[in-house]
Design a protein around this motif. Structure first.
Motif, PDB file in Angstrom:
ATOM      1  N   LEU A 207       0.819  -1.200   0.000  1.00  0.00           N
ATOM      2  CA  LEU A 207       0.000   0.000   0.000  1.00  0.00           C
ATOM      3  C   LEU A 207       0.856   1.254   0.000  1.00  0.00           C
ATOM      4  N   PHE A 208       0.260   2.343  -0.488  1.00  0.00           N
ATOM      5  CA  PHE A 208       0.848   3.674  -0.372  1.00  0.00           C
ATOM      6  C   PHE A 208      -0.123   4.523   0.446  1.00  0.00           C
ATOM      7  N   THR A 209       0.364   5.191   1.476  1.00  0.00           N
ATOM      8  CA  THR A 209      -0.491   6.044   2.300  1.00  0.00           C
ATOM      9  C   THR A 209       0.167   7.389   2.518  1.00  0.00           C
ATOM     10  N   GLU A 210      -0.647   8.411   2.716  1.00  0.00           N
ATOM     11  CA  GLU A 210      -0.150   9.749   3.015  1.00  0.00           C
ATOM     12  C   GLU A 210      -1.307  10.615   3.490  1.00  0.00           C
ATOM     13  N   MET A 211      -0.992  11.705   4.178  1.00  0.00           N
ATOM     14  CA  MET A 211      -1.976  12.724   4.499  1.00  0.00           C
ATOM     15  C   MET A 211      -2.015  13.718   3.349  1.00  0.00           C
ATOM     16  N   VAL A 212      -3.219  14.089   2.937  1.00  0.00           N
ATOM     17  CA  VAL A 212      -3.401  15.039   1.843  1.00  0.00           C
ATOM     18  C   VAL A 212      -4.380  16.119   2.291  1.00  0.00           C
ATOM     19  N   THR A 213      -4.533  17.128   1.483  1.00  0.00           N
ATOM     20  CA  THR A 213      -5.596  18.116   1.686  1.00  0.00           C
ATOM     21  C   THR A 213      -6.327  18.317   0.368  1.00  0.00           C
ATOM     22  N   TYR A 214      -7.587  18.704   0.480  1.00  0.00           N
ATOM     23  CA  TYR A 214      -8.361  19.064  -0.711  1.00  0.00           C
ATOM     24  C   TYR A 214      -9.224  20.281  -0.379  1.00  0.00           C
ATOM     25  N   PRO A 215      -9.637  21.055  -1.378  1.00  0.00           N
ATOM     26  CA  PRO A 215     -10.409  22.274  -1.108  1.00  0.00           C
ATOM     27  C   PRO A 215     -11.840  21.967  -0.688  1.00  0.00           C
ATOM     28  N   GLY A 216     -12.253  22.548   0.445  1.00  0.00           N
ATOM     29  CA  GLY A 216     -13.603  22.355   0.948  1.00  0.00           C
ATOM     30  C   GLY A 216     -14.288  23.677   1.221  1.00  0.00           C
ATOM     31  N   GLU A 217     -15.453  23.626   1.807  1.00  0.00           N
ATOM     32  CA  GLU A 217     -16.231  24.825   2.121  1.00  0.00           C
ATOM     33  C   GLU A 217     -15.506  25.715   3.125  1.00  0.00           C
ATOM     34  N   THR A 218     -14.766  25.123   4.051  1.00  0.00           N
ATOM     35  CA  THR A 218     -14.108  25.875   5.115  1.00  0.00           C
ATOM     36  C   THR A 218     -12.628  26.105   4.853  1.00  0.00           C
ATOM     37  N   GLY A 219     -12.153  25.760   3.657  1.00  0.00           N
ATOM     38  CA  GLY A 219     -10.733  25.825   3.345  1.00  0.00           C
ATOM     39  C   GLY A 219     -10.183  24.431   3.097  1.00  0.00           C
ATOM     40  N   ASP A 220      -8.899  24.249   3.313  1.00  0.00           N
ATOM     41  CA  ASP A 220      -8.296  22.945   3.076  1.00  0.00           C
ATOM     42  C   ASP A 220      -8.813  21.915   4.086  1.00  0.00           C
ATOM     43  N   VAL A 221      -9.245  20.773   3.572  1.00  0.00           N
ATOM     44  CA  VAL A 221      -9.706  19.661   4.410  1.00  0.00           C
ATOM     45  C   VAL A 221      -8.604  18.609   4.445  1.00  0.00           C
TER      46      VAL A 221
END
Length: 295
Positions: free
Chosen positions: A68-82
């Motif tokens: 497996l490959f795992t990591e923490m990411v962010t994506y654009p949401g209503e309140t900013g980066d999620v």
């Protein structure tokens, strides 16, 4: 009686009932306020002991699993980066995608492990953190996370999870097919993602509160819903939900696991985990996603 009291305290700690209702029922079970107050610290100690013994899920996948490959990411949401935990098979090719939505204690290790399990099934999975606007789920303090969850703006939180669909639709390692599953609080949120994301391709809520009939009519994705037999508060909404699904001509399957309690999938909680129900529901979930997301 001891079993009822233990279950009552577990319901309180997992947010199924508030403190006032918990204390009222505890007094009813024990007979007097004094007896209830005497029992309370014993319940707290037992719950803490169970939690420490269950810090690692029964079926945990190692963080460094070479497949497996795992990591923490962010994506654009209503309140900013999620913030979100991402897991996928190690080979960097396109996969159908699945959103994993946590319970009412934020992005706990168990849910990250569920995301790894979904990756093992051949999916690109992400587990968003509802507490991203507050800085993220605090480490090793589920009770604090639960209190923080209650302070979230419900509408903005819903939009943050709906935004995960758009993120995965265009992710470079996604085929563009996106499903969503969640547990308890996350089961209810999975229903809301289905209501508010018309391009969602499949929804699998686990013991989640159901949307209204008006909301259900907006669902476009096929639904597979899992419920515990011993979960009266949630189950009272099943009949109306099924009626609304039929009225809207939505493809659906509903499974009831007799003898199982609310949160039966959570193998980091020995008081609730039901191995037979959890494995059967997971097998059905994975097969459903393979059918709906790989076509």
């Amino acid at each position: 009686m001891e079993k009822k009291i233990s279950r009552l305290y577990s319901d309180y700690k997992t947010g199924e009932i508030n403190r006032r209702d918990f204390l009222r029922k505890l007094v009813m079970y024990t007979g007097t306020t004094a007896a209830a107050m005497t029992m309370l610290p014993l319940l707290e100690d037992n719950y803490a002991l169970a939690g420490s013994a269950a810090s690692v899920p029964v079926n945990a996948i190692a963080d460094d699993d070479t497949g497996l490959f795992t990591e923490m990411v962010t994506y654009p949401g209503e309140t900013g980066d999620v913030k979100a935990f991402l897991a996928r098979p190690a080979e960097a090719i396109k996969y159908p995608a699945v959103i994993i939505i946590h319970e009412n204690r934020g992005l706990q290790p168990h849910i990250k492990d569920v995301a790894r399990r979904m990756a093992r099934e051949g999916f690109l999975s992400i587990a968003p953190d509802a507490l991203s606007p507050a800085g993220g789920t605090p480490d090793s303090d589920p009770d604090k996370a639960g209190a923080m969850m209650r302070e979230l703006d419900a509408d903005k939180t819903k939009k943050n999870f709906v935004a995960a669909v758009a993120y995965l639709k265009t992710h470079p390692l996604s085929t563009g097919k996106v499903g969503c599953t969640g547990f308890c609080w996350g089961g209810a949120m999975t229903n809301q993602v289905a209501v508010n994301a018309p391009d969602l391709d499949a929804a699998v809520p686990y013991y989640g509160r159901q949307p209204s009939a008006e909301e259900t009519a907006r669902i476009k994705a096929p639904v597979m819903a899992h419920y515990a037999g011993d979960d009266a508060g949630i189950n009272q909404g099943i009949a109306a939900f099924e009626e609304a699904l039929k009225a809207a001509n939505i493809e659906y399957k509903i499974f009831m696991y007799e003898g199982a309690q609310h949160a039966f999938n959570n193998d980091s909680n020995p008081a609730r985990y039901n191995e037979q129900a959890a494995k059967l529901a997971w097998g059905r979930t994975a097969a459903f996603f393979r059918e709906k997301l790989r076509s």
